[in-house]
Design an enzyme around this catalytic site. Structure first.
Site, PDB file in Angstrom:
ATOM      1  N   CYS A 137      49.942  31.445   5.032  1.00 44.16           N
ATOM      2  CA  CYS A 137      50.624  31.328   6.407  1.00 44.16           C
ATOM      3  C   CYS A 137      52.163  31.741   6.376  1.00 44.16           C
ATOM      4  O   CYS A 137      52.671  32.090   7.121  1.00 44.16           O
ATOM      5  CB  CYS A 137      50.636  29.878   6.597  1.00 44.16           C
ATOM      6  SG  CYS A 137      51.541  28.835   5.406  1.00 44.16           S
ATOM      7  N   ASN A 171      42.907  28.311   3.651  1.00 49.59           N
ATOM      8  CA  ASN A 171      43.625  29.107   2.737  1.00 49.59           C
ATOM      9  C   ASN A 171      44.050  28.687   1.296  1.00 49.59           C
ATOM     10  O   ASN A 171      44.032  29.470   0.407  1.00 49.59           O
ATOM     11  CB  ASN A 171      44.482  29.982   3.347  1.00 49.59           C
ATOM     12  CG  ASN A 171      45.732  29.271   4.051  1.00 49.59           C
ATOM     13  OD1 ASN A 171      45.718  28.240   4.317  1.00 49.59           O
ATOM     14  ND2 ASN A 171      47.004  29.706   4.077  1.00 49.59           N
ATOM     15  N   GLY A 222      46.764  24.502  10.503  1.00 56.38           N
ATOM     16  CA  GLY A 222      45.787  25.316  10.975  1.00 56.38           C
ATOM     17  C   GLY A 222      46.416  26.288  11.866  1.00 56.38           C
ATOM     18  O   GLY A 222      47.804  26.453  11.903  1.00 56.38           O
ATOM     19  N   GLU A 242      51.370  21.820  11.455  1.00 54.28           N
ATOM     20  CA  GLU A 242      51.802  22.959  10.492  1.00 54.28           C
ATOM     21  C   GLU A 242      51.098  24.213  10.971  1.00 54.28           C
ATOM     22  O   GLU A 242      49.839  24.431  10.287  1.00 54.28           O
ATOM     23  CB  GLU A 242      51.647  22.565   9.187  1.00 54.28           C
ATOM     24  CG  GLU A 242      52.374  21.624   8.495  1.00 54.28           C
ATOM     25  CD  GLU A 242      53.731  21.694   8.142  1.00 54.28           C
ATOM     26  OE1 GLU A 242      54.441  22.987   8.098  1.00 54.28           O
ATOM     27  OE2 GLU A 242      54.511  20.691   8.428  1.00 54.28           O
TER      28      GLU A 242
HETATM   29  P1  NAD Z   1      41.988  26.712  12.018  1.00 52.78           P
HETATM   30  O1  NAD Z   1      42.799  26.165  13.097  1.00 52.78           O
HETATM   31  O2  NAD Z   1      40.832  27.502  12.491  1.00 52.78           O
HETATM   32  O3  NAD Z   1      41.215  25.331  11.292  1.00 52.78           O
HETATM   33  C1  NAD Z   1      42.159  24.230  11.012  1.00 52.78           C
HETATM   34  C2  NAD Z   1      41.349  23.124  10.942  1.00 52.78           C
HETATM   35  O4  NAD Z   1      40.859  22.755  12.001  1.00 52.78           O
HETATM   36  C3  NAD Z   1      39.915  22.982  10.025  1.00 52.78           C
HETATM   37  O5  NAD Z   1      39.852  21.810   9.319  1.00 52.78           O
HETATM   38  C4  NAD Z   1      38.876  23.185  11.212  1.00 52.78           C
HETATM   39  O6  NAD Z   1      37.543  22.553  10.781  1.00 52.78           O
HETATM   40  C5  NAD Z   1      39.579  22.508  12.411  1.00 52.78           C
HETATM   41  N1  NAD Z   1      39.168  23.270  13.550  1.00 52.78           N
HETATM   42  C6  NAD Z   1      38.929  24.313  13.660  1.00 52.78           C
HETATM   43  N2  NAD Z   1      38.474  24.593  14.916  1.00 52.78           N
HETATM   44  C7  NAD Z   1      38.362  23.434  15.757  1.00 52.78           C
HETATM   45  C8  NAD Z   1      38.348  23.062  16.935  1.00 52.78           C
HETATM   46  N3  NAD Z   1      38.074  23.725  17.985  1.00 52.78           N
HETATM   47  N4  NAD Z   1      38.526  21.507  17.309  1.00 52.78           N
HETATM   48  C9  NAD Z   1      38.922  20.641  16.257  1.00 52.78           C
HETATM   49  N5  NAD Z   1      38.961  21.172  15.033  1.00 52.78           N
HETATM   50  C10 NAD Z   1      38.900  22.481  14.812  1.00 52.78           C
HETATM   51  O7  NAD Z   1      42.712  27.405  10.933  1.00 52.78           O
HETATM   52  P2  NAD Z   1      42.300  27.954   9.638  1.00 52.78           P
HETATM   53  O8  NAD Z   1      41.600  29.162   9.972  1.00 52.78           O
HETATM   54  O9  NAD Z   1      41.627  26.962   8.811  1.00 52.78           O
HETATM   55  O10 NAD Z   1      43.562  28.407   9.125  1.00 52.78           O
HETATM   56  C11 NAD Z   1      44.232  29.577   9.361  1.00 52.78           C
HETATM   57  C12 NAD Z   1      45.614  29.265  10.209  1.00 52.78           C
HETATM   58  O11 NAD Z   1      46.127  28.167   9.566  1.00 52.78           O
HETATM   59  C13 NAD Z   1      46.450  30.247  10.270  1.00 52.78           C
HETATM   60  O12 NAD Z   1      46.979  30.594  11.388  1.00 52.78           O
HETATM   61  C14 NAD Z   1      47.682  29.898   9.371  1.00 52.78           C
HETATM   62  O13 NAD Z   1      48.850  30.711   9.400  1.00 52.78           O
HETATM   63  C15 NAD Z   1      47.787  28.463   9.509  1.00 52.78           C
HETATM   64  N6  NAD Z   1      48.164  27.934   8.277  1.00 52.78           N
HETATM   65  C16 NAD Z   1      49.561  27.264   8.589  1.00 52.78           C
HETATM   66  C17 NAD Z   1      49.824  26.606   7.374  1.00 52.78           C
HETATM   67  C18 NAD Z   1      51.377  25.995   7.328  1.00 52.78           C
HETATM   68  O14 NAD Z   1      51.667  25.351   6.491  1.00 52.78           O
HETATM   69  N7  NAD Z   1      52.067  26.042   8.465  1.00 52.78           N
HETATM   70  C19 NAD Z   1      49.143  26.646   6.044  1.00 52.78           C
HETATM   71  C20 NAD Z   1      48.072  27.120   6.135  1.00 52.78           C
HETATM   72  C21 NAD Z   1      47.574  27.790   7.164  1.00 52.78           C
END
Ligand code: NAD
Length: 456
Positions: free
Chosen positions: A243, A114, A187, A209
């Site tokens: 987020c 994001n 994520g 995070e």
């Molecule tokens: P996501 O968890 O789907 O993906 C994050 C990362 O993990 C990506 O690089 C992806 O390639 C990898 N990934 C995805 N599925 C995986 C799996 N099964 N095994 C290993 N790696 C995998 O998250 P997203 O859709 O990219 O982001 C959205 C989420 O992130 C929301 O919940 C948001 O609140 C959170 N977020 C948190 C913060 C924070 O600072 N706390 C900041 C931004 C986003």
């Protein structure tokens, strides 16, 4: 890319002690800033292709934060890296005691889509500042931003110190099988659990995070116009794909209709739309998220908005009313431009409801009533937040940023980021010139007496 080879190279480079040189860290950060500055246009173009995000918004929400983090680390890292003297207790006299900040080693940063630049680079900046080597795995979803990051980092830095490995689940899975000294993950909560499990295999520490539903209290004594403006700005920035965006509002019943109207007016002012397009309104990142969000909207509860357009991946800023905690929109994090509004009469009841749920990443309160503000801050556990504002706590480097419980483990930004990638090694240092026999056997009556005195 050969993941195992890169990990080996980083390990050897770290073991050579090169990254322990503070000057190398400073030079690396300066170079990073220069490369970002020289290639700003490429970063703007890539993110526009992925999200239709405007240049200025990209500067405001991505590059300016990265530049600030680099400047802050360059100015402070000599001070942060210095060993610190602490006092020695009587029982150990005579000796000196000190704490040595030590880099952890080789770091894996996995980031979300994001805010693709800052979520990849800010943790990496802290890790470099603390003297580590770093592999960044950006999200594969905005593939133009991931590509430009990889191209510029990998051509300008030695992969044994800093490199980007692009890829999706398969690549991340392979990365997670390696032995890292720390994994920093941004994520979703479900993927955070996968990362945590993989890290546990090697007893690797993690910073997670994560996300969650961030509540926003709006109390009757607030300034409604300013509150509406600040909420609209925070919620619909990046089309709600933030987020720490207010996920839902908890509004005192007596001001509900006035607040709804004020929010609607601000939306119309901020986002005048023609054919569902506004140059300051970001697209939904992909079709999967577009479909997910579209399905989330209960059409019978729309107060304003609700229009969608699949071609532009457009979802109009949407207000939902007559919502309660049992509605399906209250189950998962929204992560899009839909704002449910729950009205309440009894503050105690809503506090209880929030406490029954997972701990939020952020929480906001709009009110002038210090007693109520204190009560909410004292009773509800959440990562961080703001009073009479939303989002902006993230931009104060003096505030550690992170979640708690299901919204995360650990925090970063500025000195906290440096600490996240540092082990503080404690040393008690004695000389040979004085050797009291009191701690050695046999324990005579006198020795016992002296020891008891020293130890208590
Ligand atoms: P996501 O968890 O789907 O993906 C994050 C990362 O993990 C990506 O690089 C992806 O390639 C990898 N990934 C995805 N599925 C995986 C799996 N099964 N095994 C290993 N790696 C995998 O998250 P997203 O859709 O990219 O982001 C959205 C989420 O992130 C929301 O919940 C948001 O609140 C959170 N977020 C948190 C913060 C924070 O600072 N706390 C900041 C931004 C986003």
């Amino acid at each position: 890319m050969d993941i195992q080879k890169i990990v080996q190279q980083q390990k050897s480079f770290f073991n050579s002690n090169a990254t322990k040189e503070v000057n190398l860290r400073i030079e690396t950060l300066k170079k990073l800033k220069l490369i970002l500055k020289e290639n700003e246009d490429k970063f703007y173009t890539a993110i526009y292709t992925d999200f239709k995000k405007s240049q200025f918004e990209t500067y405001l929400t991505e590059l300016s934060l990265i530049y600030n983090e680099i400047n802050d680390a360059i100015s402070n890292l000599k001070k942060w890296s210095k060993q610190k003297r602490v006092s020695t207790n009587l029982a150990n006299f005579p000796a000196k005691s000190y704490i040595i900040p030590e880099p952890l080693g080789i770091i894996l940063v996995i980031s979300a889509w994001n805010y693709p630049y800052q979520l990849s680079l800010i943790p990496a900046i802290s890790a470099i500042a603390a003297g580590n080597t770093v592999v960044i795995k950006p999200s594969e979803i905005p593939n133009n931003t991931s590509k430009i990051l990889a191209e510029l980092i990998n051509t300008n830095f030695d992969e044994k110190h800093l490199c980007i490995i692009e890829g999706g689940v398969e690549t991340t899975t392979e990365l997670l099988q390696q032995k890292w000294d720390k994994i920093f993950f941004t994520g979703s909560t479900p993927v955070g659990k996968i990362v945590y499990k993989a890290a546990a295999e090697n007893l690797t520490p993690v910073t997670l995070e994560l996300g969650g539903k961030s509540p926003t209290f709006v109390l009757a004594d607030c300034n409604i116009k300013i509150t509406a403006k600040r909420i609209v700005w925070a919620k619909f920035l990046n089309a709600g794909q933030t987020c720490i965006a207010p996920d839902y509002l908890l509004v005192e019943k007596s001001i509900e209709s006035e607040l709804l109207e004020a929010i609607k007016k601000e939306i119309q002012e901020f986002y005048p739309l023609s054919e569902n397009i506004n140059e300051n309104y970001v697209q939904i990142v992909n079709d999967k998220n577009f479909d997910r969000l579209k399905q989330m909207i209960p059409t019978d509860k729309i107060y304003y908005g609700g229009e969608t357009n699949v071609k532009n991946r457009f979802i109009q800023p949407t207000l939902l009313h007559n919502i309660n905690f049992e509605d399906s929109i209250m189950e998962d994090e929204i992560f899009g431009p839909i704002l449910p509004i729950i009205s309440f009469e009894n503050l105690e009841d809503v506090i209880t409801k929030i406490k029954e749920r997972e701990k939020p990443l952020s929480l906001y309160v709009y009110s002038k009533n210090k007693i109520i503000i204190k009560k909410i801050l004292n009773e509800i556990s959440f990562g961080g937040g703001a009073i009479n504002e939303s989002l902006v706590h993230l931009s104060n480097p003096n505030l550690p940023f992170g979640g708690v419980g299901a919204s995360g483990i650990g925090s970063y930004h500025s000195k906290t980021g440096f600490d996240t990638f540092t082990h503080y090694k404690s040393i008690l240092h004695k000389s040979f010139f004085f050797e009291p026999s009191v701690k050695y056997l046999p324990f005579t009556k006198l020795k016992k007496k002296i020891l008891k005195f020293l130890l208590e």
